[in-house]
Write a protein that holds these residues in place. Structure first.
Motif, PDB file in Angstrom:
ATOM      1  N   GLY A  55       0.789  -1.219   0.000  1.00 17.42           N
ATOM      2  CA  GLY A  55       0.000   0.000   0.000  1.00 17.42           C
ATOM      3  C   GLY A  55       0.825   1.276   0.000  1.00 17.42           C
ATOM      4  O   GLY A  55       0.380   2.296   0.511  1.00 17.42           O
ATOM      5  N   LYS A  56       2.006   1.240  -0.615  1.00 14.54           N
ATOM      6  CA  LYS A  56       2.828   2.445  -0.751  1.00 14.54           C
ATOM      7  C   LYS A  56       2.532   3.103  -2.090  1.00 14.54           C
ATOM      8  O   LYS A  56       2.578   2.454  -3.133  1.00 14.54           O
ATOM      9  N   VAL A  57       2.247   4.388  -2.055  1.00 18.23           N
ATOM     10  CA  VAL A  57       1.980   5.156  -3.277  1.00 18.23           C
ATOM     11  C   VAL A  57       3.087   6.187  -3.388  1.00 18.23           C
ATOM     12  O   VAL A  57       3.043   7.236  -2.746  1.00 18.23           O
ATOM     13  N   SER A  58       4.091   5.883  -4.200  1.00 19.66           N
ATOM     14  CA  SER A  58       5.309   6.683  -4.146  1.00 19.66           C
ATOM     15  C   SER A  58       6.002   6.753  -5.494  1.00 19.66           C
ATOM     16  O   SER A  58       5.964   5.803  -6.278  1.00 19.66           O
ATOM     17  N   ALA A  59       6.648   7.893  -5.742  1.00 14.58           N
ATOM     18  CA  ALA A  59       7.483   8.072  -6.928  1.00 14.58           C
ATOM     19  C   ALA A  59       8.914   7.655  -6.670  1.00 14.58           C
ATOM     20  O   ALA A  59       9.745   7.721  -7.574  1.00 14.58           O
ATOM     21  N   LEU A  60       9.213   7.229  -5.463  1.00  9.88           N
ATOM     22  CA  LEU A  60      10.565   6.799  -5.118  1.00  9.88           C
ATOM     23  C   LEU A  60      10.643   5.284  -5.283  1.00  9.88           C
ATOM     24  O   LEU A  60      10.227   4.535  -4.408  1.00  9.88           O
ATOM     25  N   ASP A 105     -14.903   9.838  -2.626  1.00  3.89           N
ATOM     26  CA  ASP A 105     -15.140   9.781  -1.183  1.00  3.89           C
ATOM     27  C   ASP A 105     -14.806   8.392  -0.626  1.00  3.89           C
ATOM     28  O   ASP A 105     -15.637   7.723  -0.013  1.00  3.89           O
ATOM     29  N   ILE A 106     -13.558   7.975  -0.872  1.00  4.23           N
ATOM     30  CA  ILE A 106     -13.095   6.651  -0.447  1.00  4.23           C
ATOM     31  C   ILE A 106     -12.332   6.788   0.870  1.00  4.23           C
ATOM     32  O   ILE A 106     -11.331   7.503   0.944  1.00  4.23           O
ATOM     33  N   ALA A 107     -12.803   6.115   1.891  1.00  2.23           N
ATOM     34  CA  ALA A 107     -12.116   6.098   3.185  1.00  2.23           C
ATOM     35  C   ALA A 107     -11.121   4.937   3.182  1.00  2.23           C
ATOM     36  O   ALA A 107     -11.498   3.777   3.343  1.00  2.23           O
ATOM     37  N   CYS A 108      -9.843   5.238   2.962  1.00  4.97           N
ATOM     38  CA  CYS A 108      -8.846   4.170   2.814  1.00  4.97           C
ATOM     39  C   CYS A 108      -7.575   4.477   3.605  1.00  4.97           C
ATOM     40  O   CYS A 108      -6.511   3.962   3.282  1.00  4.97           O
ATOM     41  N   GLN A 152       4.860  11.795  -0.341  1.00  7.41           N
ATOM     42  CA  GLN A 152       4.433  10.497  -0.868  1.00  7.41           C
ATOM     43  C   GLN A 152       3.287  10.006   0.024  1.00  7.41           C
ATOM     44  O   GLN A 152       2.820  10.748   0.884  1.00  7.41           O
ATOM     45  N   ALA A 153       2.814   8.772  -0.164  1.00 12.68           N
ATOM     46  CA  ALA A 153       1.589   8.414   0.544  1.00 12.68           C
ATOM     47  C   ALA A 153       1.501   6.932   0.867  1.00 12.68           C
ATOM     48  O   ALA A 153       2.128   6.083   0.232  1.00 12.68           O
ATOM     49  N   LEU A 154       0.672   6.646   1.881  1.00 11.73           N
ATOM     50  CA  LEU A 154       0.298   5.296   2.286  1.00 11.73           C
ATOM     51  C   LEU A 154      -1.215   5.178   2.235  1.00 11.73           C
ATOM     52  O   LEU A 154      -1.935   6.163   2.462  1.00 11.73           O
ATOM     53  N   LEU A 155      -1.711   3.981   1.945  1.00  8.68           N
ATOM     54  CA  LEU A 155      -3.144   3.721   2.022  1.00  8.68           C
ATOM     55  C   LEU A 155      -3.375   2.254   2.358  1.00  8.68           C
ATOM     56  O   LEU A 155      -2.447   1.450   2.384  1.00  8.68           O
ATOM     57  N   PHE A 176      -9.170   0.822  -0.286  1.00 13.99           N
ATOM     58  CA  PHE A 176      -9.185   1.647  -1.502  1.00 13.99           C
ATOM     59  C   PHE A 176      -9.949   0.948  -2.613  1.00 13.99           C
ATOM     60  O   PHE A 176     -10.822   1.540  -3.262  1.00 13.99           O
ATOM     61  N   GLN A 177      -9.647  -0.330  -2.852  1.00 11.48           N
ATOM     62  CA  GLN A 177     -10.320  -1.033  -3.937  1.00 11.48           C
ATOM     63  C   GLN A 177     -11.789  -1.304  -3.632  1.00 11.48           C
ATOM     64  O   GLN A 177     -12.630  -1.253  -4.527  1.00 11.48           O
TER      65      GLN A 177
END
Length: 491
Positions: free
Chosen positions: A67-72, A107-110, A165-168, A173-174
């Protein structure tokens, strides 16, 4: 196969099977992250959109990542030519922002959380790699800052950090995306596609879904068209485990770059339980160990966390230069594959590019990402993969369990010239599955850690009773002639 931390104690999505012939304008094969994102971007196109998943939604590989959303992308950019690195960086950086926009719109709570992505090295060799990555990122104009401090009993030779960057939570999410899509597109599950004819998908129940445009988002391309994808990827599997941890690790998103020892660490919450997720190092499927979780459990002890909440594995396709294949494979047919363990940003990029090109044929996908690019078709990378696959095809083909050993699940026997795997689900029952992969005939191996039959050539995986889990094979394993006491109707 063991459920991931995200999947445990959570319900699956309820969708119908394809149980009659149907027609659609855009058929999307694969109900994972890329398929759902494509559906989201095409839902208001004025065309009928249908997503067809061979298993259950929320059961696939997209719910088994960290669940890592990152450009790194690990130590990645320094390996690319400068112009490609610049383009890749901008695409991936923008993809992170686009997730946030989608989450707000739908409106996704993730448990979306902005944080810094950190790369770290524990060895001198890793530090040298990290220095090259720093130089490459600086040349791209990336804003690097000081890594945040986390209470981890680890010593670093060097670190770098990229902010924003972000975590979810992948499952949330899905599930939220499915909820947003359910009244706008048609969703089918448990409907494996076993054949693709001219503008027609045929399910394992012989039902037909006719389409005008087809988007294939299966992990391995389900439609090759002589592109030799089987030799243009190498295949890696990564073990992961989740542990209860100290809330002071909130925001942790860290990858190490030490060769052969690279680990992924992230903080997570589910039902407000602070959790540390460890993953890696990645291992080639040809050399996958019998107990891939042992190193993670040992690492967890050094970090002061012990009893795992979940242990699971994920599988990835790695193309040359770690650059995926995205776009048209022939007129009206698109694919997206080969995300190299960074599925979130590449899935967003692929979905945006493909959905745009479906609606505007004049849109041009960069050459270095195109599905039909030829530059690596006859490269040393591809030839090396072909040699490895040839070895895997013949290795262990004639090995069976000695007759004097007692039969148990995983035993391999030979009957009438074919290898069969023994499965004993309970006392007094036994059945046999054919251990020839339906994709290209490679000999399957028993994976005791995940309780699956695995293909060492192209990554197909099957449940003990023979059902297909991972492509490229979408066909179930045959069973030995006679009554199958566990699955009488398995074919």
């Amino acid at each position: 196969m063991q459920k991931s931390y995200w999947q445990k104690q959570r319900p699956l999505w309820e969708c119908p099977q394809l149980n009659e012939d149907q027609e659609t304008d855009i058929a999307i094969v694969g109900g994972g992250l890329t398929g759902l994102l494509c559906a989201w971007m095409l839902k208001d196109s004025g065309r009928r959109v249908t997503v067809i998943e061979k298993r259950r939604f929320l059961e696939n590989n997209s719910a088994r990542n960290t669940g890592k959303v990152s450009a790194l992308h690990g130590a990645f950019y320094h390996t690319l030519p400068a112009d490609i690195a610049q383009s890749v960086y901008q695409l991936n950086r923008t993809a992170v922002d686009h997730y946030e926009q989608l989450i707000r719109t739908a409106d996704i709570a993730c448990r979306w959380q902005r944080t810094s992505a950190v790369l770290a090295a524990q060895s001198e060799e890793g530090a040298a790699i990290l220095n090259q990555e720093k130089a490459a990122l600086s040349a791209l104009g990336a804003q690097l800052g000081d890594p945040p401090s986390f209470p981890l009993p680890l010593t670093w030779a060097d670190q770098l950090a990229m902010a924003d960057q972000a975590l979810l939570d992948p499952w949330l999410f899905q599930a939220g995306l499915l909820e947003a899509l359910k009244d706008k597109v048609t969703l089918y599950e448990e409907s494996p596609v076993v054949e693709i004819q001219d503008h027609c998908l045929i399910s394992d129940g012989s039902y037909r879904l006719r389409f005008k445009d087809l988007i294939l988002t299966t992990q391995f391309p389900a439609f090759d068209r002589l592109q030799l994808y089987a030799a243009r990827f190498h295949y890696q599997r990564e073990a992961a485990a989740a542990f209860r941890c100290d809330p002071a690790l909130d925001g942790l998103m860290l990858n190490t770059v030490d060769p052969g020892q690279a680990l992924s660490l992230r903080f997570a919450r589910k039902e407000d339980q602070p959790t540390l997720i460890l993953a890696g190092p990645a291992i080639g499927i040809h050399h996958y160990p019998k107990d891939p979780y042992a190193p993670l459990l040992q690492t967890a002890k050094t970090l002061g966390v012990h009893q795992p909440l979940a242990c699971w594995s994920a599988q990835d396709l790695i193309p040359r230069r770690h650059l995926p294949f995205i776009g048209q494979i022939q007129d009206h047919y698109w694919i997206a594959s080969g995300y190299s363990k960074w599925g979130y940003t590449w899935a967003m990029i692929a979905a945006e590019m493909i959905s745009t090109q479906v609606q505007d044929p004049a849109f041009v996908i960069p050459e270095y990402l195109r599905a039909r690019r030829k530059g690596d078709l006859f490269s040393l990378y591809t030839l090396g993969n072909a040699a490895t696959l040839t070895e895997a095809f013949f290795k262990d083909r004639f090995i069976v369990t000695p007759e004097n050993q007692p039969r148990r699940t995983g035993t391999v026997v030979r009957l009438h010239g074919r290898r069969y795997g023994v499965v004993i689900p309970e006392e007094g029952l036994e059945f046999l599955v054919d251990l020839t992969c339906p994709h290209m005939g490679c000999p399957l191996h028993y994976n005791p850690a995940d309780q699956t039959w695995d293909c060492p050539c192209h990554g197909s995986r099957f449940t003990l009773d023979g059902r297909s889990l991972y492509s490229p094979s979408n066909v179930s394993l045959q069973h030995y002639p006679g009554v199958n006491s566990l699955h009488p109707n398995l074919k």
